[in-house]
Design a protein around this motif. Structure first.
Motif, PDB file in Angstrom:
ATOM      1  N   ASP A  29      -1.546  -2.507   1.733  1.00 57.65           N
ATOM      2  CA  ASP A  29      -1.097  -3.231   3.087  1.00 57.65           C
ATOM      3  C   ASP A  29      -0.470  -2.397   3.899  1.00 57.65           C
ATOM      4  OD1 ASP A  29      -1.620  -5.297   2.025  1.00 57.65           O
ATOM      5  OD2 ASP A  29       0.109  -5.775   0.843  1.00 57.65           O
TER       6      ASP A  29
ATOM      7  N   THR B 115       0.969 -10.888   1.646  1.00 58.27           N
ATOM      8  CA  THR B 115      -0.509 -10.313   2.022  1.00 58.27           C
ATOM      9  C   THR B 115      -2.154 -11.399   1.952  1.00 58.27           C
ATOM     10  OG1 THR B 115      -1.045  -8.491   1.564  1.00 58.27           O
ATOM     11  CG2 THR B 115       0.504  -8.277   3.457  1.00 58.27           C
TER      12      THR B 115
ATOM     13  N   LYS C 195      -2.563  -6.325   5.367  1.00 54.39           N
ATOM     14  CA  LYS C 195      -3.545  -5.950   5.668  1.00 54.39           C
ATOM     15  C   LYS C 195      -3.759  -4.624   6.440  1.00 54.39           C
ATOM     16  CE  LYS C 195      -5.265  -6.967   1.471  1.00 54.39           C
ATOM     17  NZ  LYS C 195      -4.274  -6.082   0.296  1.00 54.39           N
TER      18      LYS C 195
END
Ligand code: VG1
Ligand code: CO
Length: 544
Positions: A122, A491, A24
């Protein structure tokens, strides 16, 4: 300006996945996080006294901040030369080309590919080697090991660089060169393809294209290629502005996320070819009028017609596909009498095969196709290759596909993705599945009988490096196959990928719907892995 040594504490989570470190944005924004990782990389590569490092990214949020930070650290570490893309815009294949063209020692690419971008999206960082290929496992592991114990990094206190125009700046021992990251790539494509023939094709309307850049990095490249260089109609490139948040979209070129393009290609006045690329420009989606070309089939068709591509007019040395990619290309390779290699998922595994001239064309089921012209997959190259084939054969894509299947049979193919599963549950599922492989043989599930099952492992034929645990494979007696693996690019939590391949020889129905044809195999696949039991899921989030 001053160069300072900044004390920091190590992070434990900087292990790169399938394609670099992806997290992130907020994770990268933590104090020292990016700095530590970059310094760790430099600590590993500075031993070899690199002369030049290429830097650029897909233009997503935090791209420019990250470039500034990297420059400050590289200058402090006295890297002799940095070649930075203007506005920070450099597609992944263009970065690979730059590394090779200017004989750089490494590249740093800022991208999380197709993962959504923006403040809450991200971010990612990826290292490439002197051959232009993604860093091999040995290098990324060394960087990760260094990152776990790093306690400081060096930083030059310099003003923010102006990346909006080309310039050369000397900062202490470092020569910083800022250049347009698009022009060299366009020249490279012009050298690889017959632009005159393509221009004629557009002019005579034998070919036409609708290219969706999905608000990501390929927009400016596509405009220069298709509009300026090839004379395609102005309306041929859509969503062509590279936006920091990718327009809020998900620049993953597949039937789900490129819905706007798919809809247009299903209309009566659709152009001959529809195509899209992902956030960083390495993936490609190929569509004809009312015709989806699965990436595995695309690779097979490119090989079938390779002689039409100027690069391979004299023939081709060999090909490779990642393991979960369908076996369609294997059948073409066999008919040509050339080698076909099967590698683990991720482009880094093709690097040695390309360098060693064992292969010249390769691809992955995840919309990745490329050749030995760079060391990354290359979305726009694949589109130009398809344009060339369509222009030379002067046949609709649907006909090219049906003729291919009539000759080689068809691998009906689907991938199910289950996203955001709790990591523990996903690990338990794979562990259980791994334990069951030996007992699966001969078991019957509905109409499917298991022939054998195994865990895919790979030994690189060039440097003998080994990759273990690269996915669970289940082969059935009728020639179909299921593959399971966990994604290495997500993620949040874990993503389970289930790959389904059902072979139909040329005597049967070749025009079916892949999702329908693989439906029962999918049910068998989910039963075997006990997907519902472990994850609570019955339906995938995305089917491609
Ligand atoms: C995915 C794809 C893989 C591809 C990788 C990087 O990895 O499956 O084939 O090489 O993304 O592509 P994973 O581990 O999530 O399955 V890109 O365009 O995202 O850099
Ligand atoms: Co990508």
């Amino acid at each position: 300006f001053e160069v300072v040594e900044v004390a920091s504490k190590a992070f434990s989570d900087q292990k790169p996945g399938t394609s670099g470190l992806r997290k992130k944005v907020q994770v990268f924004q933590q104090e020292h996080y990016l700095e530590n990782f970059v310094q760790s990389f430099l600590n590993v590569v500075l031993k070899d006294e690199p002369r030049l490092i290429v830097i650029g990214g897909d233009g997503r949020f935090f791209n420019l901040d990250a470039i500034q930070t990297i420059v400050e650290i590289a200058v402090a570490n006295e890297v002799p030369q940095l070649l930075i893309a203007r506005d920070g815009i450099l597609s992944t294949p263009a970065a690979s080309h730059w590394i090779r063209k200017y004989q750089a020692d490494a590249g740093i690419i800022l991208s999380a590919s197709h993962n959504p971008a923006g403040e809450n999206g991200d971010f990612g960082i990826k290292f490439n080697g002197a051959n232009g290929a993604p860093a091999p496992e040995a290098l990324t592991t060394a960087v990760f090991e260094t990152s776990k114990s790093i306690s400081s990094y060096k930083r030059a206190k310099i003003e923010a660089l102006d990346l909006t125009h080309d310039q050369d700046i000397l900062l202490n021992h470092t020569h910083v060169v800022i250049r347009d990251g698009i022009e060299d790539y366009v020249h490279h494509m012009a050298a690889l393809f017959d632009f005159d023939a393509l221009r004629d094709g557009f002019e005579s309307k034998q070919i036409s294209i609708l290219f969706d850049a999905m608000n990501a990095v390929t927009g400016p490249y596509a405009k220069r290629l298709f509009l300026d260089a090839l004379g395609a109609d102005e309306t041929s490139v859509i969503n062509a502005e590279a936006k920091a948040d990718f327009g809020g979209g998900h620049p993953d070129p597949n039937l789900v996320h490129a819905a706007e393009l798919v809809a247009q290609m299903n209309t009566a006045d659709a152009p001959v070819l529809g195509a899209a690329s992902d956030g960083d420009g390495d993936r490609n989606l190929i569509l004809g009028k009312q015709q989806f070309v699965s990436p595995s089939d695309s690779l097979a068709v490119l090989l079938e017609h390779h002689k039409l591509l100027p690069q391979f007019s004299e023939g081709i040395l060999g090909v490779a596909r990642s393991m979960p990619t369908s076996t369609a290309v294997d059948r073409v390779a066999e008919s040509l009498g050339i080698d076909c290699y099967e590698t683990p998922t991720g482009w880094k595994f093709f690097g040695n095969l390309l360098d060693d001239k064992r292969i010249q064309l390769c691809g992955e089921e995840s919309f990745g196709t490329g050749s030995d012209h760079v060391r990354e997959k290359d979305g726009l190259w694949a589109v130009l290759a398809w344009l060339t084939i369509v222009n030379s054969l002067n046949k609709p894509v649907a006909q090219i596909m049906s003729e291919h299947w009539q000759r080689f049979g068809r691998s009906y193919y689907c991938r199910y993705d289950f996203e955001g599963i709790a990591s523990d549950s996903a690990d338990e599922m794979i562990t259980a599945l791994t334990k069951s492989v030996t007992s699966l043989a001969d078991q019957t599930f509905g109409n499917y009988q298991v022939k054998r099952a195994d865990i895919f492992e790979y030994t690189d034929p060039v440097d003998a490096s080994e990759a273990k645990n690269q996915g669970v494979r289940v082969f059935f007696t009728d020639g179909s196959r299921v593959v399971y693996r966990l994604s290495g690019t997500g993620t949040v939590g874990a993503t389970l990928r289930v790959y389904l391949e059902q072979y139909q020889d040329a005597s049967g129905d070749l025009q079916g719907d892949a999702q329908v044809v693989t439906q029962e195999l999918a049910e068998v696949a989910l039963t075997i892995a006990k997907v519902n039991e472990f994850s609570g899921r019955t339906t995938p989030d995305v089917i491609t």
